[in-house]
Design an enzyme around this catalytic site. Structure first.
Site, short mmCIF file in Angstrom:
data_model
loop_
_atom_site.label_atom_id
_atom_site.label_comp_id
_atom_site.label_asym_id
_atom_site.label_seq_id
_atom_site.Cartn_x
_atom_site.Cartn_y
_atom_site.Cartn_z
CD GLU A 85 6.64 -0.52 -6.48
OE1 GLU A 85 5.61 -0.60 -5.40
OE2 GLU A 85 7.41 0.17 -6.90
CD GLU B 51 5.49 5.82 -5.27
OE1 GLU B 51 5.59 6.42 -4.18
OE2 GLU B 51 5.38 4.50 -5.15
O1 9MR Z 1 7.94 -2.38 0.37
C1 9MR Z 1 8.70 -1.34 0.95
C2 9MR Z 1 8.81 -1.10 2.19
O2 9MR Z 1 9.51 -2.24 3.06
C3 9MR Z 1 9.25 0.37 2.90
O3 9MR Z 1 8.97 0.58 4.25
C4 9MR Z 1 8.57 1.29 1.95
C5 9MR Z 1 9.19 2.67 2.11
O4 9MR Z 1 10.59 2.75 1.70
O5 9MR Z 1 8.49 1.00 0.52
C6 9MR Z 1 8.14 -0.02 0.04
O6 9MR Z 1 7.99 -0.33 -1.32
C7 9MR Z 1 7.54 0.71 -2.03
C8 9MR Z 1 8.01 1.13 -3.23
O7 9MR Z 1 9.65 1.41 -3.05
C9 9MR Z 1 7.51 1.99 -4.22
N1 9MR Z 1 6.07 1.88 -4.45
C10 9MR Z 1 5.49 1.54 -2.92
C11 9MR Z 1 5.99 0.38 -2.33
C12 9MR Z 1 5.13 0.00 -1.11
O8 9MR Z 1 5.03 1.14 -0.21
#
Ligand code: 9MR
Length: 367
Positions: free
Chosen positions: A260, A155
């Site tokens: 994802e 990102e």
């Molecule tokens: O699914 C993840 C969630 O449990 C966490 O709270 C969040 C912050 O760390 O991250 C989520 O996963 C993200 C991923 O790492 C990067 N792309 C977006 C995903 C959804 O927010």
């Protein structure tokens, strides 16, 4: 087992002669149905590694052949303080994958979000570079040969395709992305290296993503693939943009992964997965607390079916498709962008039972 045969066995059992318990234990498997096409994965939580999620227990090894740590390998989790590393959970995750014959996609080395608090307060450029360099060397070096791929940078782009003004960009300048790939390659030469983002199937952001990838390549640094996260909305999956993106990214000589994947069903007034973005609760914010209406259930099944048909059409360019969670109960979309909602974005329900969307993805694999 041959694809068609396996599908018909499942269909026959579902259509009548078996009890529910039996149906579940012999349900078709995504990883088997797509085994000649691309890897099929899921994001796995710490609770699941610990064996504390009964709904996910059998699904993980039966349905998937690769897993991504949903949170376990993020900077914040691995770096309690300057100079300290805590690999206890990440090591357990790797052991879990090995025990269940699953490949691992490491997620993620460099991400502006979920940075440890101490790193956010580093002022000196030299110290910040040390944090960055050490992190990659230690983490990617430790798991070299144990992870099949890394989301090296996550990102780094704004929606208009420009570089996000993250602490990495602000402190290290715009070469930090190529530097991250170079360092990872040095300590983990056998691992596939990916750039990962959301909305990078959209034209403006895609153009920025292509420029970013070309810059890495022009620096003579290895990049193997691009991850399109795939956080989409029911009835609005951008099929045209997805197909254009697959073709344009593949033309750069790299692989494409959907990293994802989820298709959410609840109201939202923006797209993407910017974790810092929130929404206010309104009267109709959480409409499906008890169950998902048939019409929406059908729409999400249709969307998933059409998506997998599209991905199969380009299977020579697709390395992996990973769902962001094993079942609906685990999904981050129950708590974002409004906490405490009931969302239904995945292929398995809260009890781990396959939904119509699951059968639609299985049906798409028969051709
Ligand atoms: O699914 C993840 C969630 O449990 C966490 O709270 C969040 C912050 O760390 O991250 C989520 O996963 C993200 C991923 O790492 C990067 N792309 C977006 C995903 C959804 O927010």
């Amino acid at each position: 087992m041959n694809k068609l045969f396996s599908f018909f066995i499942t269909a026959a059992l579902i259509s009548g002669c078996a009890g529910t318990r039996q149906i579940r234990s012999v349900t078709a498997s995504l990883k088997d149905m797509y085994k000649n096409d691309f890897l099929i994965g899921a994001a796995v939580s710490w609770q699941q590694v610990e064996g504390k999620d009964p709904a996910a227990f059998n699904l993980i090894s039966r349905q998937f052949n690769t897993i991504t740590p949903e949170n376990i390998m993020k900077e914040e989790e691995l770096r309690p303080a300057w100079g300290e590393y805590d690999f206890s959970r990440a090591d357990r995750f790797i052991d879990f994958a090995k025990a269940h014959h699953l490949q691992v996609n490491g997620h993620t080395l460099i991400w502006h979000s979920q940075m440890p608090a101490f790193a956010r307060s580093i002022e000196s450029v030299d110290s910040f570079r040390t944090f960055f360099t050490d992190h990659i060397r230690k983490v990617a070096g430790r798991y070299s040969g144990k992870v099949q791929s890394w989301d090296v940078v996550n990102e780094a782009l704004n929606e208009d395709g420009t570089l996000r003004k993250s602490p990495f960009l602000n402190k290290l300048g715009d070469n930090y992305i190529a530097d991250a790939f170079k360092l990872t390659n040095e300590v983990s030469p056998g691992t596939d290296l990916y750039y990962n983002d959301y909305n990078n199937e959209q034209p403006e952001k895609r153009a920025g993503c292509i420029a970013l990838i070309k810059k890495i390549q022009q620096a003579g640094v290895r990049i193997d693939g691009v991850g399109i996260q795939g956080h989409w909305h029911v009835g609005k999956v951008p099929f045209k943009e997805i197909e254009e993106s697959i073709l344009e990214y593949a033309a750069l000589g790299i692989k494409v992964a959907i990293t994802e994947l989820d298709i959410e069903v609840l109201p939202r007034n923006f797209t993407g997965a910017e974790v810092s973005q929130q929404m206010k609760t309104e009267t109709n914010s959480n409409p499906y607390v008890k169950e998902l209406p048939e019409t929406v259930q059908k729409q999400i099944a249709d969307d998933y079916g059409r998506l997998f048909k599209l991905l199969l059409k380009h299977k020579d360019k697709i390395a992996r498709v990973t769902f962001w969670g094993v079942h609906d109960g685990q999904s981050w979309l129950n708590d974002w962008p409004i906490p405490g909602r009931t969302n239904y974005p995945l292929l398995f329900d809260r009890n781990g039972k396959p939904k119509p969307a699951f059968y639609s993805v299985i049906a798409a694999s028969k051709r």
